[in-house]
Design a protein around this motif. Sequence first.
Motif, mmCIF file in Angstrom:
data_model
loop_
_atom_site.group_PDB
_atom_site.id
_atom_site.type_symbol
_atom_site.label_atom_id
_atom_site.label_comp_id
_atom_site.label_asym_id
_atom_site.label_seq_id
_atom_site.Cartn_x
_atom_site.Cartn_y
_atom_site.Cartn_z
ATOM 1 N N LEU A 201 20.849 32.657 49.006
ATOM 2 C CA LEU A 201 21.745 32.994 50.111
ATOM 3 C C LEU A 201 21.922 31.777 50.970
ATOM 4 O O LEU A 201 23.084 31.694 51.562
ATOM 5 N N SER A 202 21.077 30.863 51.209
ATOM 6 C CA SER A 202 21.392 29.736 51.839
ATOM 7 C C SER A 202 22.454 28.911 50.892
ATOM 8 O O SER A 202 23.383 28.357 51.570
ATOM 9 N N GLY A 203 22.368 28.604 49.703
ATOM 10 C CA GLY A 203 23.336 28.149 48.761
ATOM 11 C C GLY A 203 24.729 28.797 49.158
ATOM 12 O O GLY A 203 25.837 28.194 49.035
ATOM 13 N N LYS B 93 30.287 28.536 50.961
ATOM 14 C CA LYS B 93 31.282 28.862 51.784
ATOM 15 C C LYS B 93 31.728 28.611 53.207
ATOM 16 O O LYS B 93 32.941 27.945 53.389
ATOM 17 N N ARG B 94 30.738 28.056 53.693
ATOM 18 C CA ARG B 94 30.835 27.158 54.990
ATOM 19 C C ARG B 94 31.397 25.793 54.953
ATOM 20 O O ARG B 94 32.407 25.382 55.747
ATOM 21 N N TYR B 95 31.125 25.074 53.938
ATOM 22 C CA TYR B 95 31.526 23.766 53.505
ATOM 23 C C TYR B 95 32.520 23.544 52.344
ATOM 24 O O TYR B 95 32.072 23.070 51.301
ATOM 25 N N PRO B 96 33.568 24.167 52.187
ATOM 26 C CA PRO B 96 34.331 24.395 50.839
ATOM 27 C C PRO B 96 34.910 23.030 50.260
ATOM 28 O O PRO B 96 35.268 22.828 49.118
ATOM 29 N N SER C 146 18.282 22.243 51.004
ATOM 30 C CA SER C 146 16.832 21.985 50.972
ATOM 31 C C SER C 146 16.139 21.757 52.407
ATOM 32 O O SER C 146 14.996 22.155 52.640
ATOM 33 N N ALA C 147 16.854 21.425 53.175
ATOM 34 C CA ALA C 147 16.567 21.267 54.648
ATOM 35 C C ALA C 147 16.638 22.714 55.285
ATOM 36 O O ALA C 147 15.851 23.204 56.270
ATOM 37 N N ARG D 207 21.856 39.695 53.177
ATOM 38 C CA ARG D 207 22.532 38.763 53.601
ATOM 39 C C ARG D 207 23.046 38.864 55.029
ATOM 40 O O ARG D 207 22.944 37.774 55.631
ATOM 41 N N ALA D 208 23.092 40.178 55.718
ATOM 42 C CA ALA D 208 23.650 40.216 57.116
ATOM 43 C C ALA D 208 22.639 39.825 57.775
ATOM 44 O O ALA D 208 22.839 39.360 59.043
ATOM 45 N N TYR D 209 21.597 40.086 57.331
ATOM 46 C CA TYR D 209 20.448 39.703 58.399
ATOM 47 C C TYR D 209 20.069 38.192 58.295
ATOM 48 O O TYR D 209 19.846 37.701 59.718
ATOM 49 N N VAL D 210 20.256 37.240 57.262
ATOM 50 C CA VAL D 210 19.643 36.213 57.313
ATOM 51 C C VAL D 210 21.012 35.156 57.738
ATOM 52 O O VAL D 210 20.644 34.214 58.135
#
Length: 226
Positions: A50-52, A57-60, A72-73, A134-137
């Motif tokens: 989910l972090s990936g 999506k955020r940094y296309p 990683s961070a 996904r909606a939670y994290v």
Amino acid sequence: MDYRFDLPLFRDRTLLQQALTHRSYVNEHPNTGEHNERLEFLGDAVLNFLSGEILYKRYPHQPEGALTPLRSALVDEKQLANFALLLELGNQLRLGRGAERDGGRHNQNLLSSTFEAVIGAYFLDTGPEIAAVRAYVEPLFTSVLDKWDLLPPTVNAKSCFQEWALATYGENPQYVITDQTGPDHAKEFTAEVRLGGSSYGKGKGRRKQDAEKQAAEDALRNLGLL
């Protein structure tokens, strides 16, 4: 933006109870059920995925080389422990007397592992789809990424310390793993960074790389550079 976080709502509360149960408690109460290490394993996988996804999506326009250290961070031991603190998981843990005496409720490694276990448990509770997790994290991750957009985590502690070591002594620092504890799937490593025969910093982490990073950060703090 201000964020407020609570534990997710579980349909099966026994899954949450298992997620909050440390091995030390089960060792002292053998009829209490399972401890949380298998859930921790599952939660680790879910969080990495989910972090990936959110970073993709955020940094296309960012390449893999830029996204990998961000991921990683975002899911390293320190950050996951911070999530656990936000959720006050330490107060809800079921610990054995020894772990309690050793300060387990405030231990970064234990808090990080517990957060992973809670996510693993929530995935099972809401499955087979991952949408609820996904909606939670996502708000948790977003709360961190919003700060990074203002002040990105660009400091590479190992590179900074290496630059200082080369400029000061003309030598590269050496990282040594001095200890490792815990079961095979959830080890905690202790690293020490040395230069010219002297120790400059120590750190701990669930991966050797994390322990070395913490040791480098400790060295920079000791030098007044961080």
